[in-house]
Design an enzyme around this catalytic site. Structure first.
Site, PDB file in Angstrom:
ATOM      1  N   SER A   1       0.834  -1.189   0.000  1.00  0.00           N
ATOM      2  CA  SER A   1       0.000   0.000   0.000  1.00  0.00           C
ATOM      3  C   SER A   1       0.876   1.249   0.000  1.00  0.00           C
ATOM      4  O   SER A   1       1.713   1.429  -0.870  1.00  0.00           O
ATOM      5  CB  SER A   1      -0.966  -0.056   1.184  1.00  0.00           C
ATOM      6  OG  SER A   1      -2.031   0.830   1.005  1.00  0.00           O
TER       7      SER A   1
ATOM      8  N   ASP B   1      -5.656  -4.065  -2.709  1.00  0.00           N
ATOM      9  CA  ASP B   1      -4.675  -3.684  -1.695  1.00  0.00           C
ATOM     10  C   ASP B   1      -4.059  -4.890  -0.998  1.00  0.00           C
ATOM     11  O   ASP B   1      -4.753  -5.794  -0.537  1.00  0.00           O
ATOM     12  CB  ASP B   1      -5.356  -2.785  -0.661  1.00  0.00           C
ATOM     13  CG  ASP B   1      -4.372  -2.003   0.172  1.00  0.00           C
ATOM     14  OD1 ASP B   1      -3.530  -2.626   0.846  1.00  0.00           O
ATOM     15  OD2 ASP B   1      -4.438  -0.758   0.148  1.00  0.00           O
TER      16      ASP B   1
END
Length: 744
Positions: free
Chosen positions: A75, A221
């Site tokens: 991320s 993610d």
């Protein structure tokens, strides 16, 4: 801290960062520096805006002369780590997070300067910031609230020097980005492919950001499966691990005040379970750095710089243990020189190619590009070209990449059609209330069928119900691949209310019903304007709605020609801060085409807007006039309403000649700029002067009505909301609430 900020960091948006790609087994990285020393791997965890602490960590590691031989990130950790691995310096990273308009970066809507003029018309008339798709008779929704267009281009520009690198072990520092396969739940370690796309995939929080498809796998993610990927860095063959954990902390029991808080806590617990497993594998010679970020929100991008220093402070606290791995100044200088040697950017473009699915001819898209073979590689220019295609509003994502074919290097623009298209439904709502019982309320919708043929024909239909209903439909056919020249047959029916006056006193309100059909032709003037001419023929009916029932009811016929020049360079259609809007129209009624009278009229409306800091000034003027003494009330021009003599009710005065001047000021306040969930508030005032006249000879400064207003404006997802009070000379005043786009 607002409710959204509390929930999102602890749940999915705790994963916020940037994007990702490429699949493949990790390869042991090349040792950077002295072969005799242990290899050091850096793990940068996800955490949204909290991830800016990684920059402080890197700054402090450099100060302590600690070499980094491999980086793995998730991320925001993948963003910071990937950029650093590609050769971006700590100073440059800090400048990047300071300079990016994060609110704009997380907004998918193209900047209005990139929109086609036709799309600007959509933006003005239908301000609700949500569009439904219609396909095969079924409603379609986007796969994410944010498609990542602007963010992707930012990453593309920052990694342009690494565009030719396919194997991430060949970066100045070997790198891995971690993503999640949303179809299987598996962790995906991105070790090769497109660096910018890989970082973007790693930050695609499901439900917020649209997934990224790489080699047939749908990636989101990486925080879902490995927010602090220690296992990944181990597989890169390192001896020492420095892991940085910036996850949002768990709430204390007394903070769990609602079902939303508890749901957020549940998601955080699930994410932290894997994080704890991976951190448990750290041994005595490894390091765990947890910057003290307190309750700093993962979505607090407006104050992201504040997260940097805690990262440096937490790393400095480990200096005693890290000292054994510190290089002497000469050795560290050699290490830095190898990293800073960086990558060579390709010099010029040998070819420019556009790839896009759908009915549109590639020539339509190529006509919007400014990059040509032989041009130098310019990331800003390439981004502008990608945005020019994106501004057509038919594609959910438009990216570019440098590609090599033999010894030739060029750029390929990839335009992915909206998965929820090709027919789109927009909505609008408008309401006006004077707090004295007079309320106007309308609901509207626009259905646009795009890409009907290779030149980009569109069929656009509008429907409005309630106080002032109307229906319009237009078929828009470009005549050339550059979409400049067009023809547009159209049909419209509408009803509206018009005040009737006698000796400057309102004596009735008429309900005017009118329909017409016509054929227009014109030319788009870049993204900033449109010139349109046409012929029309119609009929209408006017009946008394309020007032003396003995007043006449009448029918009328219309027919003739018109010419219109429209200019729009505003940065925002509803509450602008910069730009110009101008509408100039001549309309000629001709009995030979069915009109009741021979007439000419001119309408002009111009506004110029400039902003200095938080202070915005708008100067505007309206001038409307007719050149016939035989016109009836349906042809007259109304004044009254917000910023059109605010002390009078909307349409309170009406005449064949009208003029208005206004000076408007408003100041932006509310949520700081750059916040992810920004709700701008504007406080302002206006000075206005104008009137209507029955005879042009009566027009003059001496007969102007002075007016003004004080107001508060809110930029909501339903459109602008204004609450204010208007005042006019003679003690007249008008209090109002107005929501949505202003009346047509």
């Amino acid at each position: 801290m607002n409710q959204m900020t509390r929930i999102l960091p602890a749940s999915v948006l705790a994963l916020l960062s940037m994007q990702g790609i490429a699949l493949g087994q990790p390869h042991p990285g090349t040792l950077a520096g002295d072969e005799s020393r242990p290899r050091i791997g850096l793990v940068l965890g996800g955490g949204g805006a909290r991830g800016a602490a990684h920059i402080g960590v890197l700054r402090e590691l450099e100060r302590q002369r600690i070499p980094v031989d491999a980086i793995a990130g998730t991320s925001m950790g993948a963003i910071v780590g990937g950029l650093y691995a590609a050769g971006v310096s700590v100073d440059e990273l800090e400048q990047v997070v300071q300079s990016i308009d994060w609110y704009d970066a997380f907004a998918d809507a193209p900047g209005r300067q990139d929109l086609r003029f036709r799309r600007k018309q959509d933006d003005e008339a239908f301000p609700i910031r949500f569009t439904l798709g219609i396909r095969d008779g079924e409603v379609q929704l986007p796969k994410g609230l944010i498609q990542g267009q602007k963010l992707g281009l930012i990453l593309r520009e920052l990694t342009i020097d690494a565009a030719a690198v396919r194997d991430f072990d060949e970066l100045p520092i070997p790198f891995r980005a971690v993503a999640s396969d949303i179809a299987t739940g598996e962790m995906v370690e991105l070790a090769e492919g497109d660096l910018a796309l890989s970082m973007r995939a790693s930050m695609s929080a499901p439900g917020i950001f649209a997934p990224v498809v790489v080699d047939g796998r749908t990636l989101v993610d990486g925080g879902l499966v490995g927010n602090v990927p220690v296992d990944t860095i181990r597989d890169m063959g390192v001896d020492i691990v420095i892991a940085v954990d910036v996850e949002f902390p768990l709430y204390e029991p007394e903070q769990l005040a609602s079902a939303l808080d508890i749901t957020a806590q549940m998601l955080t617990v699930l994410i932290r379970k894997e994080t704890r497993r991976q951190l448990a594998t750290l041994n005595e010679q490894d390091f765990l750095i947890r910057p003290d970020l307190g309750q700093f929100g993962s979505t607090n991008f407006g104050e992201i710089v504040e997260a940097i220093e805690p990262g440096a402070t937490a790393t400095a606290a480990e200096e005693a243990g890290l000292a054994r791995y510190s290089l002497d100044p000469e050795s560290y200088a050699r290490y830095q020189a190898r990293r800073d040697a960086g990558l060579l950017r390709p010099g010029t473009l040998d070819f420019v190619e556009v790839r896009a699915a759908g009915p549109l001819s590639p020539r339509v898209l190529e006509a919007r590009l400014t990059s040509k073979p032989g041009d130098p590689v310019d990331s800003k220019r390439l981004a502008r070209d990608a945005n020019a295609i994106y501004g057509m509003d038919q594609y959910e994502h438009v990216d570019y990449r440098l590609a090599s074919v033999g010894d030739r290097t060029g750029v390929v623009f990839d335009a992915r059609p909206k998965s929820w298209g090709p027919n789109f439904l927009q909505f609008g709502v408008s309401m006006e209330d004077d707090f004295e019982g007079a309320t106007e309320f309308n609901m509207s919708a626009r259905l646009t069928r795009m890409g009907l043929n290779s030149r980009g024909a569109e069929w656009r239909s509008d429907l409005q119900l309630c106080s002032e209903p109307y229906f319009t439909t237009e078929f828009y056919q470009p005549l050339s691949f550059d979409s400049r020249y067009f023809v547009a047959p159209r049909f419209a029916v509408e009803q509206r209310n018009v005040q009737a006056f006698a000796d400057e006193f309102s004596i009735a309100r008429y309900r005017v019903s009118e329909g017409d059909l016509g054929v227009d032709a014109g030319r788009e003037l870049g993204n900033w304007g449109e010139l349109r001419v046409g012929a029309f023929r119609g009929r209408g009916h006017a009946a008394v709605k309020v007032g003396d029932p003995g007043l006449p009811t009448f029918d009328f016929d219309t027919g003739g020609f018109f010419a219109r020049l429209a200019v729009d360079t505003l940065d925002d259609a509803q509450i602008p801060r910069h730009g110009l809007r101008a509408d100039l129209e001549w309309r000629g009624g001709r009995p030979s085409l069915g009109d009741d009278v021979n007439s000419d009229s001119v309408e002009t409306d111009i506004s110029l807007v400039r902003t200095f800091g938080r202070h915005t000034w708008q100067v505007g003027a309206v001038y409307n006039t007719t050149f016939s003494d035989e016109l009836q009330i349906q042809n007259f021009f109304p004044l009254g309403g917000f910023l059109r003599l605010s002390g009078l009710a909307r349409g309170e005065i009406l005449g064949p000649h009208a003029a208005l001047g206004r000076l408007v000021y408003y100041r932006r306040s509310g949520t700081p700029e750059g916040s992810l969930f920004e709700v701008p508030v504007y406080l302002g005032a206006s000075l206005e002067a104008g009137n209507v006249w029955q005879n042009r000879s009566d027009m003059g400064f001496g007969s102007l009505i002075a007016s003004g207003s004080l107001f508060a404006g809110f930029d909501t997802y339903l459109g602008p909301l204004f609450i204010g009070a208007g005042f006019a000379e003679g003690g007249r005043n008008n209090f109002y609430l107005q929501l949505g786009a202003p009346p047509r």
